[in-house]
Design an enzyme around this catalytic site. Sequence first.
Site, mmCIF file in Angstrom:
data_model
loop_
_atom_site.group_PDB
_atom_site.id
_atom_site.type_symbol
_atom_site.label_atom_id
_atom_site.label_comp_id
_atom_site.label_asym_id
_atom_site.label_seq_id
_atom_site.Cartn_x
_atom_site.Cartn_y
_atom_site.Cartn_z
ATOM 1 N N GLN A 88 0.812 -1.221 -0.062
ATOM 2 C CA GLN A 88 -0.080 0.061 -0.100
ATOM 3 C C GLN A 88 0.999 1.303 0.057
ATOM 4 O O GLN A 88 0.526 2.311 -0.075
ATOM 5 C CB GLN A 88 -0.970 -0.021 1.126
ATOM 6 N N ASP A 137 6.376 4.513 -1.437
ATOM 7 C CA ASP A 137 7.681 4.989 -1.183
ATOM 8 C C ASP A 137 8.862 4.295 -2.166
ATOM 9 O O ASP A 137 9.925 4.838 -2.160
ATOM 10 C CB ASP A 137 8.288 4.863 0.584
ATOM 11 N N HIS A 161 -1.407 1.531 -4.598
ATOM 12 C CA HIS A 161 -1.708 3.109 -4.299
ATOM 13 C C HIS A 161 -0.754 3.778 -5.040
ATOM 14 O O HIS A 161 -0.694 5.060 -4.806
ATOM 15 C CB HIS A 161 -1.774 3.079 -2.730
ATOM 16 N N CYS A 205 -0.997 13.638 -15.258
ATOM 17 C CA CYS A 205 -1.537 15.125 -15.304
ATOM 18 C C CYS A 205 -2.959 14.823 -14.892
ATOM 19 O O CYS A 205 -3.673 13.686 -15.067
ATOM 20 C CB CYS A 205 -1.366 15.637 -16.609
ATOM 21 N N CYS A 259 1.646 19.615 -17.505
ATOM 22 C CA CYS A 259 1.937 18.283 -18.344
ATOM 23 C C CYS A 259 2.487 18.960 -19.659
ATOM 24 O O CYS A 259 1.907 19.777 -20.303
ATOM 25 C CB CYS A 259 0.612 17.812 -18.605
ATOM 26 N N CYS A 304 -0.299 18.219 -22.423
ATOM 27 C CA CYS A 304 -1.767 18.727 -22.519
ATOM 28 C C CYS A 304 -1.741 19.998 -21.670
ATOM 29 O O CYS A 304 -2.887 20.329 -21.524
ATOM 30 C CB CYS A 304 -2.780 17.524 -22.238
ATOM 31 N N THR A 312 0.370 -2.822 8.579
ATOM 32 C CA THR A 312 -0.807 -2.225 8.125
ATOM 33 C C THR A 312 -1.806 -2.088 9.060
ATOM 34 O O THR A 312 -2.292 -3.125 9.717
ATOM 35 C CB THR A 312 -1.070 -2.860 6.921
ATOM 36 N N SER A 313 -2.555 -0.903 9.363
ATOM 37 C CA SER A 313 -3.857 -0.840 10.225
ATOM 38 C C SER A 313 -5.114 -1.539 9.783
ATOM 39 O O SER A 313 -5.894 -1.457 10.649
ATOM 40 C CB SER A 313 -3.959 0.746 10.498
ATOM 41 N N ALA A 322 8.317 -4.743 12.366
ATOM 42 C CA ALA A 322 8.506 -5.823 11.038
ATOM 43 C C ALA A 322 9.651 -6.290 10.846
ATOM 44 O O ALA A 322 9.930 -7.543 10.572
ATOM 45 C CB ALA A 322 8.073 -4.703 9.804
HETATM 46 P P1 OAD Z 1 -1.142 3.233 8.812
HETATM 47 O O1 OAD Z 1 -0.561 4.200 9.128
HETATM 48 O O2 OAD Z 1 -2.816 3.212 8.959
HETATM 49 O O3 OAD Z 1 -0.894 1.818 9.733
HETATM 50 C C1 OAD Z 1 0.655 1.469 10.174
HETATM 51 C C2 OAD Z 1 0.598 0.513 10.955
HETATM 52 O O4 OAD Z 1 1.775 0.014 11.194
HETATM 53 C C3 OAD Z 1 -0.182 0.733 12.252
HETATM 54 O O5 OAD Z 1 -0.960 -0.627 12.535
HETATM 55 C C4 OAD Z 1 0.998 0.580 13.150
HETATM 56 O O6 OAD Z 1 0.815 -0.136 14.459
HETATM 57 C C5 OAD Z 1 2.060 -0.333 12.310
HETATM 58 N N1 OAD Z 1 3.387 -0.111 12.684
HETATM 59 C C6 OAD Z 1 4.202 1.157 13.016
HETATM 60 N N2 OAD Z 1 5.542 0.796 12.954
HETATM 61 C C7 OAD Z 1 5.631 -0.340 12.762
HETATM 62 C C8 OAD Z 1 6.762 -1.030 12.700
HETATM 63 N N3 OAD Z 1 8.165 -0.815 12.974
HETATM 64 N N4 OAD Z 1 6.533 -2.725 12.439
HETATM 65 C C9 OAD Z 1 5.447 -3.131 12.345
HETATM 66 N N5 OAD Z 1 4.136 -2.357 12.407
HETATM 67 C C10 OAD Z 1 4.284 -1.243 12.628
HETATM 68 O O7 OAD Z 1 -0.740 2.812 7.362
HETATM 69 P P2 OAD Z 1 -1.128 1.789 6.415
HETATM 70 O O8 OAD Z 1 -2.051 0.846 7.024
HETATM 71 O O9 OAD Z 1 -0.261 1.603 5.359
HETATM 72 O O10 OAD Z 1 -3.701 5.278 1.363
HETATM 73 O O11 OAD Z 1 -2.329 2.732 5.566
HETATM 74 C C11 OAD Z 1 -3.112 2.411 4.788
HETATM 75 C C12 OAD Z 1 -3.499 3.430 3.674
HETATM 76 O O12 OAD Z 1 -4.025 4.363 4.391
HETATM 77 C C13 OAD Z 1 -2.215 4.213 3.100
HETATM 78 O O13 OAD Z 1 -1.554 3.455 1.953
HETATM 79 C C14 OAD Z 1 -2.828 5.377 2.737
HETATM 80 C C15 OAD Z 1 -3.641 5.673 3.874
HETATM 81 O O14 OAD Z 1 -4.910 6.317 3.446
HETATM 82 C C16 OAD Z 1 -3.024 5.864 0.449
HETATM 83 O O15 OAD Z 1 -2.197 6.624 0.342
HETATM 84 C C17 OAD Z 1 -3.995 5.891 -0.695
#
Ligand code: OAD
Length: 257
Positions: free
Chosen positions: A106, A109, A124, A132, A151, A154, A192-193, A234
């Site tokens: 997701q 980077d 994502h 653009c 762009c 265009c 991921t959350s 992680a």
């Molecule tokens: P979040 O910021 O929502 O969640 C990050 C998760 O990683 C949390 O559950 C933390 O507890 C966990 N965490 C933090 N540090 C960690 C570590 N060192 N080791 C293991 N876990 C750790 O990020 P995402 O779940 O990626 O969407 O968010 C999903 C999407 O929400 C993103 O891709 C973004 C946002 O809207 C877009 O940009 C489209």
Amino acid sequence: MMKPGKIDEQNFIQRLSPERRIVVLTGAGISAESGIPTFRDAQEGLWSQFRPEELASPEGFRKNPKLVFDWYAWRRQKVLEAKPNLGHQILAAWEKQFPHLTLITQNVDGLHQAAGSEHVMEMHGSIHRLICLEERHPSPWVAAGSDVPLCPRCQSPLRPDVVWFGEMLDRVILQRIGRALSQCEIFIAVGTSGVVYPAAGFLDEVRAAGALTVVINKERVGADRTDLFLQGSASEVLQRLQSGWNQRDQGTDSPAR
Ligand code: OAD
């Protein structure tokens, strides 16, 4: 097909094998140890007075394109200063160790690729690319002057090639993800959350189809929805799994309990 049911770490390592169809889904947590703020933590300093939706949405961009473009330029600078961490590196090694592994991220980077992963599904998009506004013509990153860059084809404003709130994901990537999930035997969610769909629905989807699921998170997130929950950073957890695999692979591990 693997049957879900609570298992422990050693048992999981026993079930890992190069024949298994493995899907790994990563979120911002795997890049946190590279110094990249997770999505919501990114509201540091200058950005703290804005809601993410104001910065990462088509409406937010139309309302204040320069503010949004500058926010992504600030995030991209943090990424350019960051290095992949051990978690990224282990997943890159797993691409070779487990030939049927699919890596879905997701994150925008590019740190998985920087660590050596060659097949990454960036569901994502990527902060390193621009498109653009009107025709989605691709463009390499261009720094903004007093206004956002236009762009060259265009003349419509250029914006980051990332999925914003309320936007559809790339259809081709979604189809490839759907195929991988339909064949998945082991699913591992890292950092991921699990709040943003469609990624948030992947674990329940594969579990209902009989896959074995593992969640790795620093916080106790999703622990009750998975067969195995491994709390910790992680890189620390992935390193422990890797050494368990190495011991087993060299036949030096203790018999599975
Ligand atoms: P979040 O910021 O929502 O969640 C990050 C998760 O990683 C949390 O559950 C933390 O507890 C966990 N965490 C933090 N540090 C960690 C570590 N060192 N080791 C293991 N876990 C750790 O990020 P995402 O779940 O990626 O969407 O968010 C999903 C999407 O929400 C993103 O891709 C973004 C946002 O809207 C877009 O940009 C489209």
